[in-house]
Design a protein around this motif. Structure first.
Motif, PDB file in Angstrom:
ATOM      1  N   ARG A 149       1.576 -28.198  31.882  1.00 30.03           N
ATOM      2  CA  ARG A 149       0.280 -28.725  31.446  1.00 30.03           C
ATOM      3  C   ARG A 149      -0.668 -27.550  31.252  1.00 30.03           C
ATOM      4  N   LEU A 150      -1.495 -27.623  30.219  1.00 34.97           N
ATOM      5  CA  LEU A 150      -2.465 -26.569  29.959  1.00 34.97           C
ATOM      6  C   LEU A 150      -3.810 -27.184  29.597  1.00 34.97           C
ATOM      7  N   ARG A 151      -4.855 -26.508  29.991  1.00 34.62           N
ATOM      8  CA  ARG A 151      -6.201 -26.831  29.509  1.00 34.62           C
ATOM      9  C   ARG A 151      -6.638 -25.670  28.624  1.00 34.62           C
ATOM     10  N   VAL A 152      -7.021 -25.997  27.382  1.00 30.79           N
ATOM     11  CA  VAL A 152      -7.365 -24.957  26.415  1.00 30.79           C
ATOM     12  C   VAL A 152      -8.793 -25.152  25.916  1.00 30.79           C
ATOM     13  N   ARG A 153      -9.426 -24.044  25.559  1.00 30.97           N
ATOM     14  CA  ARG A 153     -10.786 -24.078  25.040  1.00 30.97           C
ATOM     15  C   ARG A 153     -10.798 -24.517  23.579  1.00 30.97           C
ATOM     16  N   LEU A 154     -11.860 -25.235  23.244  1.00 32.86           N
ATOM     17  CA  LEU A 154     -12.096 -25.662  21.867  1.00 32.86           C
ATOM     18  C   LEU A 154     -13.413 -25.080  21.388  1.00 32.86           C
ATOM     19  N   GLU A 155     -13.621 -25.116  20.081  1.00 35.07           N
ATOM     20  CA  GLU A 155     -14.887 -24.661  19.518  1.00 35.07           C
ATOM     21  C   GLU A 155     -15.329 -25.625  18.420  1.00 35.07           C
ATOM     22  N   PRO A 156     -16.640 -25.728  18.168  1.00 33.24           N
ATOM     23  CA  PRO A 156     -17.112 -26.588  17.087  1.00 33.24           C
ATOM     24  C   PRO A 156     -16.674 -26.039  15.732  1.00 33.24           C
ATOM     25  N   VAL A 157     -16.279 -26.936  14.840  1.00 32.09           N
ATOM     26  CA  VAL A 157     -15.928 -26.551  13.467  1.00 32.09           C
ATOM     27  C   VAL A 157     -16.665 -27.450  12.494  1.00 32.09           C
ATOM     28  N   GLN A 158     -16.801 -26.969  11.266  1.00 35.97           N
ATOM     29  CA  GLN A 158     -17.430 -27.731  10.192  1.00 35.97           C
ATOM     30  C   GLN A 158     -16.349 -28.368   9.312  1.00 35.97           C
ATOM     31  N   PRO A 159     -16.702 -29.317   8.457  1.00 35.87           N
ATOM     32  CA  PRO A 159     -15.676 -30.025   7.672  1.00 35.87           C
ATOM     33  C   PRO A 159     -14.962 -29.152   6.642  1.00 35.87           C
ATOM     34  N   PHE A 160     -15.618 -28.059   6.192  1.00 39.36           N
ATOM     35  CA  PHE A 160     -15.042 -27.263   5.117  1.00 39.36           C
ATOM     36  C   PHE A 160     -15.073 -25.774   5.477  1.00 39.36           C
ATOM     37  N   VAL A 161     -14.247 -25.009   4.769  1.00 38.95           N
ATOM     38  CA  VAL A 161     -14.261 -23.553   4.875  1.00 38.95           C
ATOM     39  C   VAL A 161     -14.391 -22.981   3.474  1.00 38.95           C
ATOM     40  N   ALA A 162     -15.462 -22.212   3.257  1.00 43.09           N
ATOM     41  CA  ALA A 162     -15.679 -21.522   1.984  1.00 43.09           C
ATOM     42  C   ALA A 162     -15.034 -20.143   2.068  1.00 43.09           C
ATOM     43  N   LEU A 163     -14.237 -19.800   1.050  1.00 43.96           N
ATOM     44  CA  LEU A 163     -13.469 -18.563   1.070  1.00 43.96           C
ATOM     45  C   LEU A 163     -13.968 -17.582   0.012  1.00 43.96           C
ATOM     46  N   ARG A 164     -13.913 -16.301   0.380  1.00 47.61           N
ATOM     47  CA  ARG A 164     -14.109 -15.206  -0.574  1.00 47.61           C
ATOM     48  C   ARG A 164     -12.898 -14.295  -0.498  1.00 47.61           C
ATOM     49  N   HIS A 165     -12.297 -13.993  -1.630  1.00 44.15           N
ATOM     50  CA  HIS A 165     -11.158 -13.082  -1.691  1.00 44.15           C
ATOM     51  C   HIS A 165     -11.643 -11.746  -2.254  1.00 44.15           C
ATOM     52  N   LEU A 166     -11.623 -10.717  -1.417  1.00 42.94           N
ATOM     53  CA  LEU A 166     -12.078  -9.394  -1.836  1.00 42.94           C
ATOM     54  C   LEU A 166     -10.871  -8.536  -2.181  1.00 42.94           C
ATOM     55  N   ARG A 167     -10.865  -7.962  -3.385  1.00 40.36           N
ATOM     56  CA  ARG A 167      -9.744  -7.121  -3.795  1.00 40.36           C
ATOM     57  C   ARG A 167     -10.012  -5.657  -3.446  1.00 40.36           C
ATOM     58  N   PHE A 168      -8.924  -4.980  -3.044  1.00 38.95           N
ATOM     59  CA  PHE A 168      -8.967  -3.545  -2.775  1.00 38.95           C
ATOM     60  C   PHE A 168      -7.841  -2.872  -3.546  1.00 38.95           C
ATOM     61  N   HIS A 169      -8.097  -1.624  -3.941  1.00 41.10           N
ATOM     62  CA  HIS A 169      -7.129  -0.881  -4.742  1.00 41.10           C
ATOM     63  C   HIS A 169      -6.493   0.266  -3.973  1.00 41.10           C
ATOM     64  N   ASP A 170      -6.938   0.501  -2.750  1.00 40.83           N
ATOM     65  CA  ASP A 170      -6.333   1.553  -1.938  1.00 40.83           C
ATOM     66  C   ASP A 170      -6.392   1.162  -0.471  1.00 40.83           C
ATOM     67  N   LEU A 171      -5.445   1.668   0.296  1.00 42.98           N
ATOM     68  CA  LEU A 171      -5.295   1.260   1.686  1.00 42.98           C
ATOM     69  C   LEU A 171      -6.394   1.802   2.582  1.00 42.98           C
ATOM     70  N   ALA A 172      -6.923   2.967   2.253  1.00 37.48           N
ATOM     71  CA  ALA A 172      -8.017   3.528   3.053  1.00 37.48           C
ATOM     72  C   ALA A 172      -9.256   2.639   2.962  1.00 37.48           C
ATOM     73  N   GLY A 173      -9.570   2.174   1.763  1.00 39.31           N
ATOM     74  CA  GLY A 173     -10.711   1.277   1.585  1.00 39.31           C
ATOM     75  C   GLY A 173     -10.505  -0.044   2.288  1.00 39.31           C
ATOM     76  N   LEU A 174      -9.277  -0.559   2.246  1.00 36.30           N
ATOM     77  CA  LEU A 174      -8.950  -1.799   2.944  1.00 36.30           C
ATOM     78  C   LEU A 174      -9.169  -1.633   4.447  1.00 36.30           C
ATOM     79  N   GLN A 175      -8.656  -0.545   5.014  1.00 36.77           N
ATOM     80  CA  GLN A 175      -8.806  -0.295   6.452  1.00 36.77           C
ATOM     81  C   GLN A 175     -10.274  -0.212   6.845  1.00 36.77           C
ATOM     82  N   ALA A 176     -11.063   0.494   6.064  1.00 32.54           N
ATOM     83  CA  ALA A 176     -12.479   0.637   6.381  1.00 32.54           C
ATOM     84  C   ALA A 176     -13.183  -0.721   6.370  1.00 32.54           C
TER      85      ALA A 176
END
Length: 449
Positions: A149-176
């Motif tokens: 048996r486990l007791r776990v924490r919950l958090e409030p959520v909203q009905p929707f999630v708005a997404l933004r997809h950000l593109r990167f062209h190099d790994l250094a920029g992605l890491q930063a």
């Protein structure tokens, strides 16, 4: 479950009698009777005021989410695959795109009842008499006991999630960007509630930023013909219901459904929606592993069999680009999943302490990491069936990282002890499984027993 435990002869190893698994480690077959877990499924209660849920150890996150969303709540971390169990995640780990602010699944646990290898059911909680087991249970993979048996924490959520997809062209920029957004929890003046990413090539990577919202509007559906991970390359913004966001990766098992033809338009149209889920693909993989179907097909074409490279590794954020650069040059697998994470410090530890919160899963607290997941196959070297996995393990270690233990590992016993708890684990084993009724962690994770 305790009755089931006592019915197993004292000279036999104790295992769970469960028909499904999300592990990718092969293990030796045994005729030892397993623990009956039939009574440990389901959600026992949800407390909307305290924002906790009590569940059986075999409760799946799919069932837990179904019980909490009507209250406007969700677990702090919802692992990506629906049939992962809460008890399994508590002992084996789980992560998702809220991990940069909430940690991993261990950090959501409040208290656990655990059937130990000694045959006792103890209540493990921070500050209690079994606090050592509460913290040491993480990453022990059932080698110390099983959560009933486990007791776990919950958090409030909203009905929707708005997404933004950000593109990167190099790994250094992605890491930063990962480091900056993880620390600030915002980007461009907009709050970031969820953060993960996909690497397609060394010159094409994306971070997906999610923000919970109750603003009405159209939403996308990736449970039918459309494929979520392809949408990341095709659009800069998107909206999903909170339910579909939490399970966005399950429909195509991230991108692994392509191995079964499920992403080909003609096949996808005929593939029933209810069977577009990770548990179905996992059964197909299990059949292949049992009968060696893929290797037989390769042999018919005069090609070597495959080496399975199914791994999640955690790399300090400042070394992420180094690992990705090496991996993309040396291992022919794409795409790659990224999930930033940061483990909170234990409340009983002084500020600035680097002692791991979870001693068997050695994250430094309050340090930023990136979980990097890659799941595919490469040609096997005849003289070393695990060559690619061994190289990955070596590079991960050189960069100050570590790997999850749900799949194949190749460490020596000494290396393993140094990385995954060592003396702490030995002390826990002596206290909670003195007769070694349960398998040792090394035997499970590396020797595949």
């Amino acid at each position: 479950m305790l009755t089931s435990y006592r019915s197993i002869p004292a000279d036999r190893r104790v295992r769970l009698a469960k028909r499904t698994s999300n592990l990718f480690r092969a293990r030796s077959r045994t005729d030892t009777p397993g623990l009956d877990v039939a009574g440990l499924s389901g959600v026992l209660s949800v407390d909307p005021v305290a924002m906790t849920a009590d569940v059986g150890g075999m409760c799946t996150y799919e069932d837990l989410v179904a019980a909490t969303l009507p209250h406007g709540l969700a677990p702090l971390i919802v692992p990506q695959l629906k049939t992962i169990t809460v008890g399994g995640a508590a002992t084996g780990g789980g992560i998702e795109s809220g991990a940069f602010r909430s940690g991993v699944v261990y950090d959501a646990n409040v208290v656990m009842d655990i059937l130990t290898g000694a045959g006792d059911v103890v209540t493990a909680a921070p500050g209690g008499p079994h606090a050592d087991l509460f913290y040491g249970f993480a990453n022990s993979y059932g080698s110390l006991g099983y959560a009933t048996r486990l007791r776990v924490r919950l958090e409030p959520v909203q009905p929707f999630v708005a997404l933004r997809h950000l593109r990167f062209h190099d790994l250094a920029g992605l890491q930063a960007a990962v480091a900056t957004i993880s620390a600030a929890r915002e980007h461009g003046g907009e709050r970031v509630d969820y953060l993960d990413g996909v690497v397609f090539t060394a010159t094409e990577q994306y971070l997906t930023l999610g923000r919970m919202t109750d603003e009405p509007g159209p939403t996308s559906d990736y449970t039918g013909q459309q494929i979520y991970y392809r949408s990341i390359q095709e659009r800069t913004t998107d909206r999903l219901t909170i339910h579909d966001y939490l399970w966005r990766w399950d429909t195509d098992w991230f991108w692994c459904s392509r191995a079964f033809g499920a992403q080909q338009p003609a096949i996808r149209r005929m593939w029933p929606r209810r069977y577009k889920r990770s548990s179905v693909y996992w059964k197909l993989v299990a059949l292949d592993r049992r009968f060696g179907i893929a290797d037989r097909l390769e042999a018919l074409h005069g090609r070597p069999p495959f080496e399975r490279v199914v791994q999640d590794v955690e790399i300090p954020v400042e070394r992420t680009a180094d690992f990705l650069t090496w991996f993309l040059e040396q291992v022919p697998i794409e795409p790659i999943w990224l999930c930033p994470l940061r483990i909170p410090r234990r409340p009983d530890r002084s500020a600035g302490s680097r002692e791991p919160t979870w001693p068997l899963h050695p994250f430094e607290p309050e340090r930023s990491y990136v979980n990097i997941g890659f799941w595919s196959v490469v040609p096997r070297q005849p003289d070393d069936p695990g060559a690619t996995n061994r190289r990955i393990e070596a590079v991960v270690g050189e960069l100050g990282g570590h790997k999850s233990l749900y799949s194949d590992s190749f460490y020596s016993r000494e290396e393993f002890a140094a990385k995954y708890g060592g003396a702490v684990y030995s002390g826990l084993k002596e206290r909670y499984d003195p007769d070694h009724r349960l398998l040792d962690l090394y035997d499970k994770a590396v020797r595949r027993q």
